[in-house]
Write a protein that holds these residues in place. Structure first.
Motif, PDB file in Angstrom:
ATOM      1  N   CYS A   1       0.814  -1.217   0.000  1.00 46.90           N
ATOM      2  CA  CYS A   1       0.000   0.000   0.000  1.00 46.90           C
ATOM      3  C   CYS A   1       0.847   1.266   0.000  1.00 46.90           C
ATOM      4  O   CYS A   1       0.405   2.317  -0.440  1.00 46.90           O
ATOM      5  N   ASP A   2       2.077   1.178   0.501  1.00 40.85           N
ATOM      6  CA  ASP A   2       2.970   2.335   0.641  1.00 40.85           C
ATOM      7  C   ASP A   2       2.395   3.378   1.593  1.00 40.85           C
ATOM      8  O   ASP A   2       2.762   4.552   1.536  1.00 40.85           O
ATOM      9  N   HIS A   3       1.474   2.959   2.457  1.00 41.76           N
ATOM     10  CA  HIS A   3       0.872   3.863   3.442  1.00 41.76           C
ATOM     11  C   HIS A   3       0.899   3.273   4.854  1.00 41.76           C
ATOM     12  O   HIS A   3       0.216   3.762   5.742  1.00 41.76           O
ATOM     13  N   GLY A   4       1.637   2.201   5.060  1.00 38.24           N
ATOM     14  CA  GLY A   4       1.736   1.614   6.389  1.00 38.24           C
ATOM     15  C   GLY A   4       0.513   0.856   6.840  1.00 38.24           C
ATOM     16  O   GLY A   4       0.294   0.692   8.038  1.00 38.24           O
ATOM     17  N   GLN A   5      -0.293   0.378   5.893  1.00 33.55           N
ATOM     18  CA  GLN A   5      -1.548  -0.269   6.269  1.00 33.55           C
ATOM     19  C   GLN A   5      -1.584  -1.771   5.999  1.00 33.55           C
ATOM     20  O   GLN A   5      -2.449  -2.460   6.529  1.00 33.55           O
ATOM     21  N   CYS A   6      -0.657  -2.297   5.167  1.00 31.44           N
ATOM     22  CA  CYS A   6      -0.766  -3.712   4.785  1.00 31.44           C
ATOM     23  C   CYS A   6       0.307  -4.600   5.403  1.00 31.44           C
ATOM     24  O   CYS A   6       0.129  -5.803   5.496  1.00 31.44           O
ATOM     25  N   GLY A   7       1.444  -4.023   5.820  1.00 30.63           N
ATOM     26  CA  GLY A   7       2.487  -4.805   6.474  1.00 30.63           C
ATOM     27  C   GLY A   7       3.417  -5.556   5.538  1.00 30.63           C
ATOM     28  O   GLY A   7       4.327  -6.250   5.999  1.00 30.63           O
ATOM     29  N   ALA A   8       3.236  -5.441   4.204  1.00 29.97           N
ATOM     30  CA  ALA A   8       4.078  -6.184   3.265  1.00 29.97           C
ATOM     31  C   ALA A   8       5.537  -5.753   3.328  1.00 29.97           C
ATOM     32  O   ALA A   8       6.423  -6.507   2.952  1.00 29.97           O
ATOM     33  N   CYS A   9       5.790  -4.532   3.820  1.00 26.93           N
ATOM     34  CA  CYS A   9       7.155  -3.994   3.838  1.00 26.93           C
ATOM     35  C   CYS A   9       7.859  -4.199   5.182  1.00 26.93           C
ATOM     36  O   CYS A   9       8.901  -3.590   5.434  1.00 26.93           O
ATOM     37  N   THR A  10       7.321  -5.045   6.039  1.00 29.74           N
ATOM     38  CA  THR A  10       7.865  -5.218   7.382  1.00 29.74           C
ATOM     39  C   THR A  10       9.301  -5.742   7.368  1.00 29.74           C
ATOM     40  O   THR A  10       9.606  -6.744   6.717  1.00 29.74           O
ATOM     41  N   VAL A  11      10.176  -5.048   8.084  1.00 28.90           N
ATOM     42  CA  VAL A  11      11.553  -5.488   8.318  1.00 28.90           C
ATOM     43  C   VAL A  11      11.833  -5.311   9.803  1.00 28.90           C
ATOM     44  O   VAL A  11      10.998  -4.803  10.550  1.00 28.90           O
ATOM     45  N   HIS A  12      13.005  -5.737  10.231  1.00 23.10           N
ATOM     46  CA  HIS A  12      13.414  -5.511  11.617  1.00 23.10           C
ATOM     47  C   HIS A  12      14.479  -4.425  11.648  1.00 23.10           C
ATOM     48  O   HIS A  12      15.456  -4.493  10.895  1.00 23.10           O
ATOM     49  N   VAL A  13      14.290  -3.437  12.478  1.00 18.68           N
ATOM     50  CA  VAL A  13      15.275  -2.364  12.668  1.00 18.68           C
ATOM     51  C   VAL A  13      15.596  -2.287  14.154  1.00 18.68           C
ATOM     52  O   VAL A  13      14.716  -2.030  14.969  1.00 18.68           O
ATOM     53  N   GLY A  14      16.850  -2.567  14.482  1.00 26.69           N
ATOM     54  CA  GLY A  14      17.226  -2.590  15.888  1.00 26.69           C
ATOM     55  C   GLY A  14      16.493  -3.652  16.678  1.00 26.69           C
ATOM     56  O   GLY A  14      16.215  -3.478  17.863  1.00 26.69           O
ATOM     57  N   GLY A  15      16.159  -4.757  16.003  1.00 31.47           N
ATOM     58  CA  GLY A  15      15.465  -5.853  16.687  1.00 31.47           C
ATOM     59  C   GLY A  15      13.967  -5.681  16.811  1.00 31.47           C
ATOM     60  O   GLY A  15      13.298  -6.549  17.387  1.00 31.47           O
ATOM     61  N   ARG A  16      13.429  -4.609  16.252  1.00 32.09           N
ATOM     62  CA  ARG A  16      11.984  -4.362  16.343  1.00 32.09           C
ATOM     63  C   ARG A  16      11.382  -4.359  14.941  1.00 32.09           C
ATOM     64  O   ARG A  16      11.979  -3.842  14.002  1.00 32.09           O
ATOM     65  N   ARG A  17      10.188  -4.938  14.816  1.00 30.07           N
ATOM     66  CA  ARG A  17       9.552  -4.921  13.496  1.00 30.07           C
ATOM     67  C   ARG A  17       9.157  -3.490  13.144  1.00 30.07           C
ATOM     68  O   ARG A  17       8.648  -2.736  13.973  1.00 30.07           O
ATOM     69  N   THR A  18       9.388  -3.152  11.897  1.00 31.65           N
ATOM     70  CA  THR A  18       9.230  -1.779  11.445  1.00 31.65           C
ATOM     71  C   THR A  18       8.622  -1.766  10.051  1.00 31.65           C
ATOM     72  O   THR A  18       8.974  -2.586   9.204  1.00 31.65           O
ATOM     73  N   LEU A  19       7.720  -0.835   9.813  1.00 26.90           N
ATOM     74  CA  LEU A  19       7.162  -0.640   8.480  1.00 26.90           C
ATOM     75  C   LEU A  19       8.134   0.232   7.704  1.00 26.90           C
ATOM     76  O   LEU A  19       8.249   1.430   7.942  1.00 26.90           O
ATOM     77  N   SER A  20       8.836  -0.381   6.763  1.00 24.91           N
ATOM     78  CA  SER A  20       9.899   0.351   6.075  1.00 24.91           C
ATOM     79  C   SER A  20       9.372   1.418   5.128  1.00 24.91           C
ATOM     80  O   SER A  20      10.111   2.324   4.750  1.00 24.91           O
ATOM     81  N   CYS A  21       8.094   1.345   4.749  1.00 23.18           N
ATOM     82  CA  CYS A  21       7.541   2.374   3.874  1.00 23.18           C
ATOM     83  C   CYS A  21       7.279   3.671   4.633  1.00 23.18           C
ATOM     84  O   CYS A  21       7.118   4.732   4.021  1.00 23.18           O
TER      85      CYS A  21
END
Length: 207
Positions: free
Chosen positions: A94-114
């Motif tokens: 979605c590129d709006h932080g609503q679908c979770g497809a872009c989830t990565v880990h940053v500093g050990g925490r899941r993060t929406l990279s978009c």
């Protein structure tokens, strides 16, 4: 009738006989006393304007390796991963932080990279779907997704797996209801939720 224009007899009067003009003068003096220096304000605005100007080199530590990329301040972590580092496993949905497809880990925490600027991720360990496996050895969550057929079209799968790993690490997968709640930010348009849940719960039960 007593009023601001007609004060009672004997009330103290300003020298020019006008209470209203006196209040205007007092307010003006107070305003000047409280106003910030113009030079200081200009200097602060100039300092802020220098923070973001054009493209710059930043270093991102992704999957254990440091990469130097040249980006503008507005470039998202998602675009930096996909377009600068060719790590296309992380999907743009979605590129709006609503679908979770872009989830990565940053500093050990899941993060929406978009929704995360690349410059904000400097100095932090970033893990993408490409960094979960150890060579040919898949991560237990990847193995569980294969075992339980936790995908159909597969587009949401990288984000689902990254979120599932974090969900277990956070201790938020001890029951089906809890796992559903903490995985609810990742959408699967194919409707493979029962199989995704089974995969996450199996990894959680393994400890």
């Amino acid at each position: 009738m007593e009023s601001d224009l007609f004060p009672p007899a004997g009330a103290p009067q300003p020298e020019d006989g006008s209470r209203r003009s006196f209040m205007k003068q007092a307010g003006g003096i107070l305003g000047l006393a409280l106003a910030p220096p113009l030079v200081g304000q200009a200097e602060r605005l100039t300092a802020y304007s220098k923070v973001i100007q054009g493209a710059t080199d930043i270093t991102l530590r992704v999957n254990g390796q440091a990469h130097t990329v040249r980006v503008e301040p507005r470039v998202t972590l998602l675009d930096a991963l996909r377009e600068r580092l060719d790590l296309t496993g992380t999907k743009k949905g979605c590129d709006h932080g609503q679908c979770g497809a872009c989830t990565v880990h940053v500093g050990g925490r899941r993060t929406l990279s978009c929704l995360t600027l690349a410059v904000m991720a400097q100095g932090k360990e970033i893990t993408t779907i490409e960094g979960l496996s150890q060579g040919e050895q898949l991560h237990p969550m990847q193995q569980a997704f294969l075992k339980h057929d936790g995908f159909q079209c597969g587009y949401c799968t990288p984000g689902q797996i990254m979120s599932g790993v974090a969900c277990v690490q956070e201790g938020h997968a001890s029951t089906d209801a809890q796992a559903r709640e903490w995985m609810s930010g990742n959408l699967c348009r194919c409707g493979a939720y029962p199989n995704i849940l089974a995969a996450v719960r199996e990894v959680a039960q393994r400890g």
